[in-house]
Design a protein around this motif. Structure first.
Motif, PDB file in Angstrom:
ATOM      1  N   GLY A   1       0.816  -1.201   0.000  1.00 36.80           N
ATOM      2  CA  GLY A   1       0.000   0.000   0.000  1.00 36.80           C
ATOM      3  C   GLY A   1       0.854   1.257   0.000  1.00 36.80           C
ATOM      4  O   GLY A   1       2.071   1.213   0.174  1.00 36.80           O
ATOM      5  N   CYS A   2       0.193   2.405  -0.191  1.00 35.06           N
ATOM      6  CA  CYS A   2       0.911   3.674  -0.196  1.00 35.06           C
ATOM      7  C   CYS A   2      -0.031   4.791   0.240  1.00 35.06           C
ATOM      8  O   CYS A   2      -1.179   4.849  -0.204  1.00 35.06           O
ATOM      9  CB  CYS A   2       1.467   3.968  -1.592  1.00 35.06           C
ATOM     10  N   ASN A   3       0.451   5.650   1.125  1.00 37.04           N
ATOM     11  CA  ASN A   3      -0.244   6.873   1.495  1.00 37.04           C
ATOM     12  C   ASN A   3       0.738   8.033   1.404  1.00 37.04           C
ATOM     13  O   ASN A   3       1.958   7.835   1.473  1.00 37.04           O
ATOM     14  CB  ASN A   3      -0.807   6.803   2.916  1.00 37.04           C
ATOM     15  N   LEU A   4       0.189   9.220   1.282  1.00 34.61           N
ATOM     16  CA  LEU A   4       0.994  10.435   1.212  1.00 34.61           C
ATOM     17  C   LEU A   4       0.613  11.339   2.371  1.00 34.61           C
ATOM     18  O   LEU A   4      -0.571  11.457   2.710  1.00 34.61           O
ATOM     19  CB  LEU A   4       0.730  11.121  -0.120  1.00 34.61           C
ATOM     20  N   TYR A   5       1.603  11.992   2.990  1.00 36.08           N
ATOM     21  CA  TYR A   5       1.344  12.879   4.125  1.00 36.08           C
ATOM     22  C   TYR A   5       2.018  14.227   3.894  1.00 36.08           C
ATOM     23  O   TYR A   5       3.223  14.287   3.626  1.00 36.08           O
ATOM     24  CB  TYR A   5       1.874  12.269   5.423  1.00 36.08           C
TER      25      TYR A   5
ATOM     26  N   VAL B   1       9.133   4.805   5.211  1.00 30.83           N
ATOM     27  CA  VAL B   1       8.870   6.236   5.075  1.00 30.83           C
ATOM     28  C   VAL B   1       9.872   6.830   4.091  1.00 30.83           C
ATOM     29  O   VAL B   1      11.083   6.769   4.317  1.00 30.83           O
ATOM     30  CB  VAL B   1       8.980   6.951   6.435  1.00 30.83           C
ATOM     31  N   LEU B   2       9.381   7.414   3.006  1.00 33.67           N
ATOM     32  CA  LEU B   2      10.226   8.038   1.993  1.00 33.67           C
ATOM     33  C   LEU B   2      10.049   9.551   2.104  1.00 33.67           C
ATOM     34  O   LEU B   2       8.990  10.085   1.757  1.00 33.67           O
ATOM     35  CB  LEU B   2       9.839   7.572   0.585  1.00 33.67           C
TER      36      LEU B   2
ATOM     37  N   THR C   1       4.443   6.937   2.576  1.00 30.39           N
ATOM     38  CA  THR C   1       4.625   5.720   3.362  1.00 30.39           C
ATOM     39  C   THR C   1       4.252   4.529   2.486  1.00 30.39           C
ATOM     40  O   THR C   1       3.163   4.483   1.906  1.00 30.39           O
ATOM     41  CB  THR C   1       3.757   5.704   4.635  1.00 30.39           C
ATOM     42  N   ILE C   2       5.180   3.600   2.378  1.00 27.35           N
ATOM     43  CA  ILE C   2       4.954   2.358   1.676  1.00 27.35           C
ATOM     44  C   ILE C   2       4.711   1.293   2.736  1.00 27.35           C
ATOM     45  O   ILE C   2       5.513   1.140   3.676  1.00 27.35           O
ATOM     46  CB  ILE C   2       6.176   1.967   0.817  1.00 27.35           C
TER      47      ILE C   2
END
Length: 219
Positions: free
Chosen positions: A116-120, A140-141, A210-211
């Motif tokens: 999964g992936c989200n963006l913050y 965390v990238l 976040t992966i």
């Protein structure tokens, strides 16, 4: 292998601050908000930490300024972020980014599970979420700005590699955290069950991806 599903690990890239800009940038985020019919909760959330009865708790602010809470108005979202101090989370940004999608597919082949992936995006001097742990391994990238992560010791063995995410913790019930600052290009790995929170400094905003992998998986 020394850290995988055991402990946090930080990879610094001080000589390559734009390492992740090939996959995502602030301009990418701005384009997503302008060009898509995003919905609160399904595609985007807004959160901030507030003080209530002497306790720091999470407040969800998932609405436009006119009170509507279905489709996102991108100008209102940026006001919520820049004026109200909310942290923005975009769910599944790979839906809008072919490069990001290709990376997710490659990671799914590597881990042999769903990824999964989200963006913050968090404005200066803000924190979007209270201390908690997740039911996935997290990578965390850091794309833009700096962020300080507080990593807390697990209060019990039941919190090591848990199958479900935690509720928010009261930090007074936790031990002294380890503080880790990440900057653009850095990668921070958090194994499932690692208790954490993150906040920005007073001078700059932060953008990170976040992966997540290994939901209900342990190797």
């Amino acid at each position: 292998a020394n850290h995988y599903q055991k402990s946090a690990a930080l990879i610094k890239r001080s000589e390559c601050l734009d390492f992740y800009s090939n996959y995502f940038t602030l301009e990418s985020l701005q384009s997503i908000l302008r060009s898509n019919d995003l919905q609160f909760m399904e595609n985007l959330t807004l959160n901030k930490i507030v003080t209530k009865k002497g306790k720091r708790v999470r407040r969800n602010v998932n609405s436009n300024y006119d009170g509507t809470s279905d489709y996102v108005k991108h100008k209102d979202v940026w006001r919520r972020v820049n004026e109200d101090g909310c942290s923005m989370r975009v769910l599944h940004p790979q839906r809008y980014s072919p490069k990001l999608l290709r990376m997710i597919v490659a990671l799914e082949e590597h881990f042999e599970c769903l990824v999964g992936c989200n963006l913050y995006y968090t404005p200066p001097g803000s924190q979007g979420f209270a201390a908690h742990y997740d039911d996935v391994d997290v990578f965390v990238l850091q794309v833009k700005g700096k962020k300080t992560w507080s990593l807390f010791p697990s209060p019990s063995e039941q919190d090591i590699l848990p199958l479900f995410s935690s509720n928010d913790f009261d930090e007074e019930d936790l031990g002294k955290p380890t503080e880790v600052e990440i900057q653009p290009g850095d990668l921070l790995y958090l194994p499932r069950g690692a208790i954490h929170r993150a906040r920005t400094g007073s001078s700059e905003s932060s953008l990170h991806l976040t992966i997540s992998a290994n939901h209900l998986h342990t190797w």
